[in-house]
Each structure stands twice: as C-alpha cells, then as structure tokens.
Design a protein around this motif. Structure first.
Motif, mmCIF file in Angstrom:
data_model
loop_
_atom_site.group_PDB
_atom_site.id
_atom_site.type_symbol
_atom_site.label_atom_id
_atom_site.label_comp_id
_atom_site.label_asym_id
_atom_site.label_seq_id
_atom_site.Cartn_x
_atom_site.Cartn_y
_atom_site.Cartn_z
ATOM 1 N N MET A 37 -1.653 -14.950 1.468
ATOM 2 C CA MET A 37 -2.754 -14.647 1.559
ATOM 3 C C MET A 37 -4.023 -15.843 1.211
ATOM 4 S SD MET A 37 -6.633 -12.086 0.015
ATOM 5 C CE MET A 37 -6.233 -13.632 -1.954
ATOM 6 N N ARG A 38 -5.127 -15.529 3.126
ATOM 7 C CA ARG A 38 -5.376 -17.049 2.818
ATOM 8 C C ARG A 38 -6.070 -17.132 1.851
ATOM 9 N NH1 ARG A 38 -8.538 -16.654 8.977
ATOM 10 N NH2 ARG A 38 -9.281 -18.597 8.257
ATOM 11 N N VAL A 39 -6.888 -18.322 1.622
ATOM 12 C CA VAL A 39 -7.938 -18.999 0.299
ATOM 13 C C VAL A 39 -9.357 -19.586 1.161
ATOM 14 C CG1 VAL A 39 -6.577 -18.689 -1.257
ATOM 15 C CG2 VAL A 39 -6.160 -21.319 0.304
ATOM 16 N N ASP A 40 -9.339 -19.462 2.097
ATOM 17 C CA ASP A 40 -10.205 -19.569 3.029
ATOM 18 C C ASP A 40 -11.825 -19.012 3.365
ATOM 19 O OD1 ASP A 40 -9.015 -18.523 4.288
ATOM 20 O OD2 ASP A 40 -9.401 -20.834 6.065
ATOM 21 N N GLY A 41 -11.250 -17.318 2.398
ATOM 22 C CA GLY A 41 -12.865 -16.636 2.563
ATOM 23 C C GLY A 41 -13.644 -16.434 2.227
ATOM 24 N N PRO A 42 -14.927 -16.005 1.704
ATOM 25 C CA PRO A 42 -15.627 -15.669 1.044
ATOM 26 C C PRO A 42 -16.015 -16.288 -0.581
ATOM 27 C CG PRO A 42 -15.614 -13.818 2.396
ATOM 28 C CD PRO A 42 -14.608 -14.862 2.796
ATOM 29 N N ARG A 52 -7.291 -21.499 -7.505
ATOM 30 C CA ARG A 52 -8.078 -20.740 -5.960
ATOM 31 C C ARG A 52 -6.209 -20.907 -5.456
ATOM 32 N NH1 ARG A 52 -11.870 -23.974 -2.619
ATOM 33 N NH2 ARG A 52 -13.245 -23.315 -3.972
ATOM 34 N N PRO A 53 -5.319 -22.156 -5.520
ATOM 35 C CA PRO A 53 -4.244 -21.800 -4.914
ATOM 36 C C PRO A 53 -3.315 -20.298 -4.973
ATOM 37 C CG PRO A 53 -4.669 -24.083 -5.740
ATOM 38 C CD PRO A 53 -5.221 -23.215 -6.125
ATOM 39 N N THR A 58 -2.024 -13.071 -4.466
ATOM 40 C CA THR A 58 -2.831 -11.660 -4.710
ATOM 41 C C THR A 58 -2.232 -10.153 -3.740
ATOM 42 O OG1 THR A 58 -5.146 -12.588 -4.880
ATOM 43 C CG2 THR A 58 -4.830 -10.205 -4.208
ATOM 44 N N PRO A 59 -1.502 -10.685 -2.315
ATOM 45 C CA PRO A 59 -0.972 -9.350 -2.331
ATOM 46 C C PRO A 59 0.712 -8.964 -2.541
ATOM 47 C CG PRO A 59 -1.455 -10.339 -0.238
ATOM 48 C CD PRO A 59 -2.181 -11.346 -1.454
ATOM 49 N N HIS A 60 0.992 -9.951 -2.708
ATOM 50 C CA HIS A 60 2.381 -9.183 -3.560
ATOM 51 C C HIS A 60 2.155 -9.189 -4.975
ATOM 52 C CE1 HIS A 60 2.777 -13.100 -0.918
ATOM 53 N NE2 HIS A 60 4.459 -12.849 -0.429
ATOM 54 N N ALA A 61 1.109 -9.518 -5.684
ATOM 55 C CA ALA A 61 0.871 -9.124 -7.087
ATOM 56 C C ALA A 61 0.558 -7.762 -7.281
ATOM 57 C CB ALA A 61 -0.303 -9.863 -7.799
ATOM 58 N N LEU A 62 0.131 -7.480 -6.283
ATOM 59 C CA LEU A 62 -0.313 -5.881 -5.524
ATOM 60 C C LEU A 62 0.535 -5.028 -5.717
ATOM 61 C CD1 LEU A 62 -3.736 -5.935 -4.078
ATOM 62 C CD2 LEU A 62 -3.946 -6.081 -6.650
ATOM 63 N N VAL A 63 1.507 -5.575 -5.123
ATOM 64 C CA VAL A 63 2.336 -4.678 -4.283
ATOM 65 C C VAL A 63 3.914 -4.643 -5.477
ATOM 66 C CG1 VAL A 63 4.643 -4.483 -3.207
ATOM 67 C CG2 VAL A 63 2.586 -5.549 -1.889
ATOM 68 N N GLY A 64 3.953 -5.507 -6.197
ATOM 69 C CA GLY A 64 4.339 -5.421 -7.356
ATOM 70 C C GLY A 64 3.148 -4.112 -9.315
ATOM 71 N N ALA A 65 2.147 -4.679 -8.950
ATOM 72 C CA ALA A 65 1.887 -3.760 -9.876
ATOM 73 C C ALA A 65 2.250 -2.259 -9.517
ATOM 74 C CB ALA A 65 0.051 -3.583 -9.367
ATOM 75 N N CYS A 66 2.049 -1.588 -8.544
ATOM 76 C CA CYS A 66 2.350 -0.785 -7.717
ATOM 77 C C CYS A 66 3.524 -0.346 -7.744
ATOM 78 C CB CYS A 66 1.993 -0.529 -6.101
ATOM 79 S SG CYS A 66 0.595 -0.733 -5.266
ATOM 80 N N ALA A 67 4.551 -1.044 -7.810
ATOM 81 C CA ALA A 67 6.124 -0.885 -7.756
ATOM 82 C C ALA A 67 6.216 -0.382 -9.509
ATOM 83 C CB ALA A 67 6.848 -2.320 -8.090
#
Length: 433
Positions: A37-42, A52-53, A58-67
């Motif tokens: 995910m881009r890290v320059d968002g608001p 921040r890095p 975050t997307p990978h962590a969310l998919v892992g949490a759903c798994a």
C-alpha cells in the motif's frame, strides 16, 4: 456464414464468452503478488516515521487476519469431525484466502470448486452449499479478487457463484436448508462495493493525470507568455539599433571628402542589409504583438530610471533603498531593460506578499558583468491572497537565461525573500580595463 452476416446476439454472446475466458481462464494461476500500500496518504502520513514503512503491508495483514478467522470458524465447526474433515473445513478456506496474495484468479477457482467438498465434510451437512468457513472465505476471496482485477471480472465471479448456487439448490431441493440466497445477496453487495471503489480509483487517477497535463500546459503557456512579453520589449530595442546602423551607413560617405567608390558601395550594401534586416525583424517579431498591443510612447526603462521606480514603490507603502557598488558604466540596453524589469517584479512581489516589510536593492558593477540583489524582510501585516497569476519568477528567470546569466530566489532565514541575479556584460572598448 461470415462474421458480418451473424446476428448481433451471436456477436454479443461471443464477446461475452471471450471476456469470460480472458478474465477467469486465461493465465488463471499466473503469479501476481499483491503490491504494498502507498504510505503517502492522509492517514499514513500521520504515523511515526519508523512505523510508516510497515504500513505498506496493511493489505497483506488484513488478508491474513481474514484467513485466521476462516481457520478458527472451520476449527469450531469440525470439533467432532475426523482428521480429513478437520483439514478440509479449517485449512482449505484459509488457503484460498491466502492464495489471493499471489494468484488472485486462481484463488477464486479454489474457493468455488472446493465449496461442495468442504460443505460435504461439515458435520452440519444439512446447510448447503457453503459451510460456515467456506461462506465467509468465498465472500472475502471475491472481494479481494475484484479489487485486484477489473469490474468485469467481478461480474463473472458473481455469475458463476449464482450458477453454482442455483445448481446445488436444484439438486438438493427439499432435502436440506440452503444458504444460497444469502450468498447471492451478500456477494452482490461486496462486488458492487468493489466496483464503486474501482470507479472511484479510476476517476481519481484520470483527474490526477488531467491535472498533471493541465499543469504542464499552464506552465508552458506561462513560459510562452513571458517570452512573448520579453520579445515585444526587445523588439523595440533591436529595431532602434538597426535603424541607427542604417542611418549611419547612409551618412558615412558624406563625412569623408571624395570617398573611394569601393567605400561608397560598401556603405550602400551595409545600409541595404540593415534596412532588409529591420524589415524582416519587424515582420517576424511583429507576430508576437497582440492585436490590442500598443507600442509604448516613452523609451524602454533603464537603470537610470530606478530612482523613479523606488519613489513609486515608497508611495505604495514599501520602504525601499538602493545601494550601488563598483564603477558605474553604461550597459547594453537589453541588459539594462532586463535588470530594471527584474527589480520591478521583485519589488512588486514584496508589495503583494509581504505587506509592511522593507526592501533593499543592491547593484554591483563587476569586471565580468552585472549583479543585482533584491531582498525584503518578513511581512508585518496580514498577507492576503494575491490576485496575480504567480508567474513573476518565471519571467525573471527567462530574462536572465536569455542573457546567459543566473538567477536564484529563496526565502531568507528571517522570513523574508531574496532574489539574486548575475548577468554577463562585457566591457566596451571605451572602458578602462
């Protein structure tokens, strides 16, 4: 029967099948890792610099949490099951979810094709055609795949899911409870949401591209406008010099008694060339004059008119003073005009952007050229939005660049602003070295 003679319905069905094959069958298990995910968002910009890095994952962590959720739901429903059923109910839905991280379309096929097997292994076999873990997993898989592909792929996934639900419901009608209608409804909501995200993302990208193109075109137009203004001013300067050359070439033979014919012919040629050059100059550079442009009645300003400019600036409310270092000498008229315009624009910027400040103009005559520095202090009053276009710096840089010089502009440490320029100007033959 040729392609042109086929019915529109046939061509529509053929295009639809081609789209299905391209979206869900062609390279279905191709390796496509999920980007960070881009890290320059608001939101991410508010995170500490050290953390921040890691926000990119975050997307990978969310998919892992759903798994993990799917795994725990599968374990809960397989508590009294055998080892094989335990593996099917807990691991297969989780594996389908994790596969979306590297092979998104393949993950959908794993989730769909494994649904009847996982449901059959469930101790609650009377609920078809999805087990609890498979139900949750399939919804998340479709959402992730839809986000990673295109809206058309989301439509095909929903259609195949509806087809599977209707098929199993027809085969098992009256024998067990079905959760097909829940899946069809929730899948439509999930895929509709991802489609809206897609549309918004594409619209935002298109607007960003358009804004970038507009900014480039605006900068280019500003540059051309500034160059046009400079060309208009220098046109009068160059035309004046060419006129003087023509007049001097015409009068030169009369200053010598009995000049040789060769000399008279040479002066005639010089005058003819000067007049021709002047005509071409007016024809070419006259193109840059606007239709409503009126040539100035007064001569173009030079550095000798600087005191008058400073007096006008003081009347406008800006305290300004001038200092001169080095041996004052006449400069080429184009150099003096550009230097005057640079000082004029710098003082105008101070009036607009630094109310209540004071300014200082420093002029330096050095051996290799001419230097100037305009610096103003920090504003003392309320800074109001300027109605100007903000193109003054561009014009200054164009003037200095045209003469082969350099210009720098930057804020000062005390909150003011400084403009510094150096313009090469060789000494004339009459000046002492």
């Amino acid at each position: 029967m040729t392609e042109k003679t086929r019915s529109p319905e046939y061509r529509l069905a053929k295009d639809a099948l081609a789209g299905l094959r391209q979206d869900l069958f062609h390279h279905a298990f191709a390796y496509r890792p999920l980007p960070g995910m881009r890290v320059d968002g608001p939101m991410t910009r508010r995170l500490p610099q050290k953390i921040r890095p890691y926000a990119a994952w975050t997307p990978h962590a969310l998919v892992g949490a759903c798994a993990l959720i799917a795994l725990f739901v599968g374990l809960a429903t397989s508590f009294y099951s055998t080892g094989a059923a335990f593996a099917l109910l807990g691991l297969v839905p989780s594996a389908a979810l994790l596969t979306t991280l590297i092979r998104p379309v393949g993950a959908f096929w794993i989730s769909l094709l494994s649904a009847p097997v996982v449901a059959a292994a469930s101790p609650y076999w009377e609920i078809w055609p999805w087990s609890a873990a498979g139900f949750f997993s399939h919804l998340v898989v479709m959402g992730v795949v839809a986000l990673r592909t295109r809206p058309r792929t989301a439509g095909w996934m929903w259609a195949l899911t509806v087809g599977y639900a209707l098929l199993t419901e027809g085969l098992l009608s009256g024998e067990s409870s079905t959760n097909s209608h829940f899946m069809i409804f929730l899948a439509a909501l999930v895929l509709l949401g991802t489609t809206l995200v897609h549309v918004r993302r594409e619209a935002r990208q298109e607007v960003a591209v358009q804004q970038s193109v507009t900014a480039v075109e605006r900068d280019r137009r500003t540059l051309l406008e500034e160059r046009t203004t400079i060309a208009r001013e220098l046109h009068d300067v160059v035309a004046h010099h060419m006129s003087v050359v023509a007049i001097q070439a015409e009068a030169a033979p009369y200053r010598v008694e009995n000049p040789p014919p060769e000399l008279e012919k040479a002066f005639v040629t010089i005058r003819e060339n000067a007049v021709a050059a002047l005509t071409e100059l007016r024809r070419i550079l006259g193109v840059v004059r606007a239709e409503d442009y009126e040539a100035p009645d007064a001569p173009q300003p030079v550095l000798a008119d600087l005191d008058r400019l400073l007096a006008n600036v003081r009347e406008a409310g800006l305290e300004a003073e001038k200092s001169v270092t080095g041996a004052v000498r006449p400069l080429p008229q184009g150099v003096e005009l550009s230097a005057y315009r640079i000082i004029q624009e710098a003082l105008s910027n101070a009036l607009r952007h630094a109310p209540g400040s004071s300014a200082k103009v420093e002029i330096s005559y050095v051996l290799g050229g001419f230097g100037l520095r305009v610096v103003n202090t920090a504003p003392q009053g309320l800074v109001k939005p300027s109605p100007g276009a903000g193109h003054g710096i561009t014009g200054m840089k164009e003037r200095v660049s045209m003469l082969g010089g350099e210009l720098t502009n930057e804020p000062t440490e005390d909150g003011g602003y400084e403009v510094t320029a150096f313009i090469p100007a060789a000494m004339t033959a009459e000046e002492p070295a």
